[in-house]
Design a protein around this motif. Structure first.
Motif, PDB file in Angstrom:
ATOM      1  N   HIS A  86       0.836  -1.216   0.000  1.00 45.68           N
ATOM      2  CA  HIS A  86       0.000   0.000   0.000  1.00 45.68           C
ATOM      3  C   HIS A  86       0.869   1.264   0.000  1.00 45.68           C
ATOM      4  O   HIS A  86       0.730   2.130  -0.871  1.00 45.68           O
ATOM      5  CB  HIS A  86      -0.916  -0.031   1.227  1.00 45.68           C
ATOM      6  CG  HIS A  86      -1.474   1.302   1.612  1.00 45.68           C
ATOM      7  ND1 HIS A  86      -2.430   1.959   0.870  1.00 45.68           N
ATOM      8  CD2 HIS A  86      -1.203   2.127   2.670  1.00 45.68           C
ATOM      9  CE1 HIS A  86      -2.724   3.118   1.455  1.00 45.68           C
ATOM     10  NE2 HIS A  86      -1.979   3.248   2.548  1.00 45.68           N
ATOM     11  N   HIS A 139      -1.521  10.261   7.524  1.00 45.38           N
ATOM     12  CA  HIS A 139      -2.613  10.430   6.557  1.00 45.38           C
ATOM     13  C   HIS A 139      -3.140  11.859   6.508  1.00 45.38           C
ATOM     14  O   HIS A 139      -3.642  12.296   5.477  1.00 45.38           O
ATOM     15  CB  HIS A 139      -3.716   9.382   6.792  1.00 45.38           C
ATOM     16  CG  HIS A 139      -3.258   8.021   6.354  1.00 45.38           C
ATOM     17  ND1 HIS A 139      -2.415   7.252   7.133  1.00 45.38           N
ATOM     18  CD2 HIS A 139      -3.415   7.332   5.192  1.00 45.38           C
ATOM     19  CE1 HIS A 139      -2.122   6.132   6.485  1.00 45.38           C
ATOM     20  NE2 HIS A 139      -2.721   6.148   5.297  1.00 45.38           N
ATOM     21  N   ARG A 154       0.830   7.934  14.988  1.00 50.83           N
ATOM     22  CA  ARG A 154       1.701   8.099  13.819  1.00 50.83           C
ATOM     23  C   ARG A 154       0.916   7.919  12.512  1.00 50.83           C
ATOM     24  O   ARG A 154       1.057   8.718  11.579  1.00 50.83           O
ATOM     25  CB  ARG A 154       2.852   7.078  13.873  1.00 50.83           C
ATOM     26  CG  ARG A 154       3.948   7.321  12.860  1.00 50.83           C
ATOM     27  CD  ARG A 154       5.028   6.261  12.964  1.00 50.83           C
ATOM     28  NE  ARG A 154       4.622   5.012  12.357  1.00 50.83           N
ATOM     29  CZ  ARG A 154       4.886   4.668  11.098  1.00 50.83           C
ATOM     30  NH1 ARG A 154       5.562   5.491  10.325  1.00 50.83           N
ATOM     31  NH2 ARG A 154       4.481   3.513  10.611  1.00 50.83           N
TER      32      ARG A 154
HETATM   33  C1  HEM Z   1      -7.304   5.715  -0.100  1.00 49.25           C
HETATM   34  C2  HEM Z   1      -6.930   6.086   1.005  1.00 49.25           C
HETATM   35  C3  HEM Z   1      -6.073   5.334   2.000  1.00 49.25           C
HETATM   36  C4  HEM Z   1      -6.392   4.262   2.788  1.00 49.25           C
HETATM   37  C5  HEM Z   1      -7.705   3.491   2.808  1.00 49.25           C
HETATM   38  C6  HEM Z   1      -5.244   3.967   3.608  1.00 49.25           C
HETATM   39  C7  HEM Z   1      -5.156   2.963   4.563  1.00 49.25           C
HETATM   40  C8  HEM Z   1      -4.039   2.675   5.327  1.00 49.25           C
HETATM   41  C9  HEM Z   1      -3.990   1.717   6.387  1.00 49.25           C
HETATM   42  C10 HEM Z   1      -5.164   0.869   6.844  1.00 49.25           C
HETATM   43  C11 HEM Z   1      -2.731   1.716   6.893  1.00 49.25           C
HETATM   44  C12 HEM Z   1      -2.180   0.837   8.003  1.00 49.25           C
HETATM   45  C13 HEM Z   1      -2.537   1.457   9.311  1.00 49.25           C
HETATM   46  C14 HEM Z   1      -1.948   0.791  10.511  1.00 49.25           C
HETATM   47  O1  HEM Z   1      -0.743   0.450  10.498  1.00 49.25           O
HETATM   48  O2  HEM Z   1      -2.722   0.627  11.446  1.00 49.25           O
HETATM   49  C15 HEM Z   1      -1.966   2.692   6.168  1.00 49.25           C
HETATM   50  C16 HEM Z   1      -0.642   2.968   6.401  1.00 49.25           C
HETATM   51  C17 HEM Z   1       0.089   3.826   5.622  1.00 49.25           C
HETATM   52  N1  HEM Z   1      -0.356   4.555   4.546  1.00 49.25           N
HETATM   53 FE1  HEM Z   1      -2.280   4.728   3.931  1.00 49.25          FE
HETATM   54  N2  HEM Z   1      -4.234   4.837   3.289  1.00 49.25           N
HETATM   55  C18 HEM Z   1      -4.693   5.691   2.306  1.00 49.25           C
HETATM   56  C19 HEM Z   1      -3.989   6.712   1.698  1.00 49.25           C
HETATM   57  C20 HEM Z   1      -2.622   6.858   1.769  1.00 49.25           C
HETATM   58  C21 HEM Z   1      -1.840   7.787   0.960  1.00 49.25           C
HETATM   59  C22 HEM Z   1      -2.426   8.761  -0.062  1.00 49.25           C
HETATM   60  C23 HEM Z   1      -0.536   7.591   1.299  1.00 49.25           C
HETATM   61  C24 HEM Z   1       0.712   8.223   0.753  1.00 49.25           C
HETATM   62  C25 HEM Z   1       0.778   9.035  -0.241  1.00 49.25           C
HETATM   63  C26 HEM Z   1      -0.488   6.573   2.334  1.00 49.25           C
HETATM   64  C27 HEM Z   1       0.669   6.115   2.953  1.00 49.25           C
HETATM   65  C28 HEM Z   1       0.694   5.264   4.037  1.00 49.25           C
HETATM   66  C29 HEM Z   1       1.895   4.992   4.809  1.00 49.25           C
HETATM   67  C30 HEM Z   1       3.285   5.568   4.557  1.00 49.25           C
HETATM   68  C31 HEM Z   1       1.510   4.098   5.814  1.00 49.25           C
HETATM   69  C32 HEM Z   1       2.383   3.525   6.908  1.00 49.25           C
HETATM   70  C33 HEM Z   1       3.086   2.310   6.391  1.00 49.25           C
HETATM   71  C34 HEM Z   1       3.973   1.676   7.434  1.00 49.25           C
HETATM   72  O3  HEM Z   1       3.933   2.053   8.611  1.00 49.25           O
HETATM   73  O4  HEM Z   1       4.667   0.749   7.022  1.00 49.25           O
HETATM   74  N3  HEM Z   1      -1.762   6.148   2.579  1.00 49.25           N
HETATM   75  N4  HEM Z   1      -2.788   3.261   5.219  1.00 49.25           N
END
Ligand code: HEM
Length: 405
Positions: free
Chosen positions: A48, A315, A310
């Protein structure tokens, strides 16, 4: 022609956003009904975040920068910038299945084991370097207007971020095990890429699209940000492993970046009055800056870490500011009469972020169970649905055709 090529690249990147968003949503539904067989939660998370960085934000920003430059230097000269955007997008998509299925672990291939996700991501970084070289060549001799000064700096921090990725690989290759160095390398990449390349890049775009009288404020803000950015990544390193002296320097860096960011929010705020999407994006940028400022205090940082803030913070920045900015930017660049960053998209983004808070253990202890995961799962779909609608709008109203509201 350039208009069409750049807007097509942007649309393709939006397609990657939909896929990456669905992958993020899978993480939420996985909490309720379990992950599909063969998929590990952590690998899906890597798939993701990498797809969002490599195939959504980077190519979409390249497309918008190229579109602006084509109006200054002519379409023919930006063609190769667009090609780099396409390559970056395709390589991000190629790495996606390997992140999804294997994460960072090596993939069995012809009697060998190769970490394909890392290899393809490294190739992606080479494409960024080519993009930087082409940008320097194309803009040589062009007056350094405010947007260009923002993009010049954004690209410096993109290159600095890539040093973090190489450093991480070098530590592994040299068998150096140091929790501080490992974290510093990871956060050098993450921090400089998002606070540097993304934020300065999207701010440059905003300054390119809005005429405003507050250039001096914006320019001072940019300089203050640049002073803090080289060390701000250290704020991400866990408090247990960072030496206190360095944490102090990181705090000063975070403070400078936050103040410089707020200067830019102030500079852009009045001229964004007519544009709802930018208004909301700037609001989220302000929230991010204040949160970053507060996190310069180790006590607040520890409190935020213990509550799991974090991910909501990330987000607010990446979806609330960067993504809404890229969508609002496309709207002003190519479809000024449309409403791409519609109330649906902005509401979807806001609800997704609100939905993350109960899961981050902010509320009463019961919030982590019961309705909270269901609310988070349902709201995770909002931006994906709104982005799909934007894609359909684009296909029905190609650039240059009369636009419907
Ligand atoms: C469509 C909208 C999005 C959804 C549904 C979504 C959902 C999620 C979820 C469920 C997580 C994991 C949360 C957790 O660790 O509890 C996450 C982590 C993350 N997301 Fe998103 N997200 C969205 C948009 C974005 C966008 C636009 C970006 C970057 C441009 C992004 C970058 C990240 C990053 C960097 C992490 C942390 C990854 C890590 O800790 O390894 N997300 N996201």
């Amino acid at each position: 022609m350039a208009e069409r090529a750049t807007s097509r690249l942007w649309l393709a990147a939006l397609g990657a956003f939909v896929l990456a968003g669905l992958t993020g949503s899978l993480l939420r539904w996985g909490l309720i009904v379990g992950m599909p067989q063969g998929l590990l939660w952590n690998n899906v998370r890597h798939a993701h975040s990498h797809l969002m960085y490599f195939s959504w934000v980077t190519p979409a920003l390249i497309a918008l920068i190229a579109a602006h430059l084509s109006r200054i230097v002519g379409p023919a000269r930006v063609k190769r910038l667009v090609h780099m955007g396409v390559l970056a997008l395709v390589l991000g998509l190629l790495a996606y299945p390997f992140f999804l299925l294997y994460g960072y672990t090596p993939v069995p291939l012809f009697n060998a084991r190769i970490p394909l996700s890392t290899v393809i991501s490294s190739l992606n970084m080479l494409i960024w370097y080519v993009f930087v070289v082409l940008y320097i060549r194309i803009t040589r001799g062009v007056t350094r207007t405010l947007p260009l000064r923002f993009w010049d700096a954004a690209l410096v921090f993109m290159v600095l971020a890539s040093v973090g990725a190489w450093a991480r690989a070098a530590l592994v290759a040299a068998h150096i095990e140091s929790p501080f160095l490992e974290n510093a390398a990871v956060y050098l990449f993450l921090g400089e890429f998002s606070d540097g390349w993304f934020v300065l890049g999207v701010l440059g775009l905003a300054h390119a699209l809005f005429r405003h009288e507050r250039e001096a404020t914006a320019s001072m803000g940019r300089n203050i940000m640049i002073a803090g950015l080289p060390v701000v990544f250290l704020l991400g390193v866990p408090l247990q492993v960072i030496p206190p002296g360095l944490r102090l320097i990181a705090g000063i860096g975070g403070f400078l970046v936050a103040i410089g960011t707020l200067f830019n929010v102030l500079a852009l705020w009045p001229s964004s009055q007519e544009h709802f999407g930018w208004r909301v994006a700037l609001f989220f940028l302000g929230v991010k800056a204040v949160a970053q400022w507060l996190a310069t205090s180790p006590a607040v940082a520890m409190w935020a870490e213990s509550l799991g803030l974090r991910v909501p913070y990330l987000h607010v920045l990446l979806l609330g500011f960067v993504t809404l900015g890229l969508i609002s930017g496309a709207e002003l660049m190519w479809w000024p009469r449309a409403r791409l960053a519609s109330p649906w998209m902005t509401a979807g983004v806001a609800l997704l972020i609100v939905g993350m808070l109960p899961l981050a253990r902010l509320g009463p202890s019961g919030w982590g169970k019961g309705w909270a995961p269901v609310f988070a799962a349902v709201t995770s779909l909002g931006p994906v649905l709104a982005a799909t609608w934007i894609g359909v709008y684009w296909l029905r109203t190609p650039v240059g055709h009369p636009q419907k509201r």
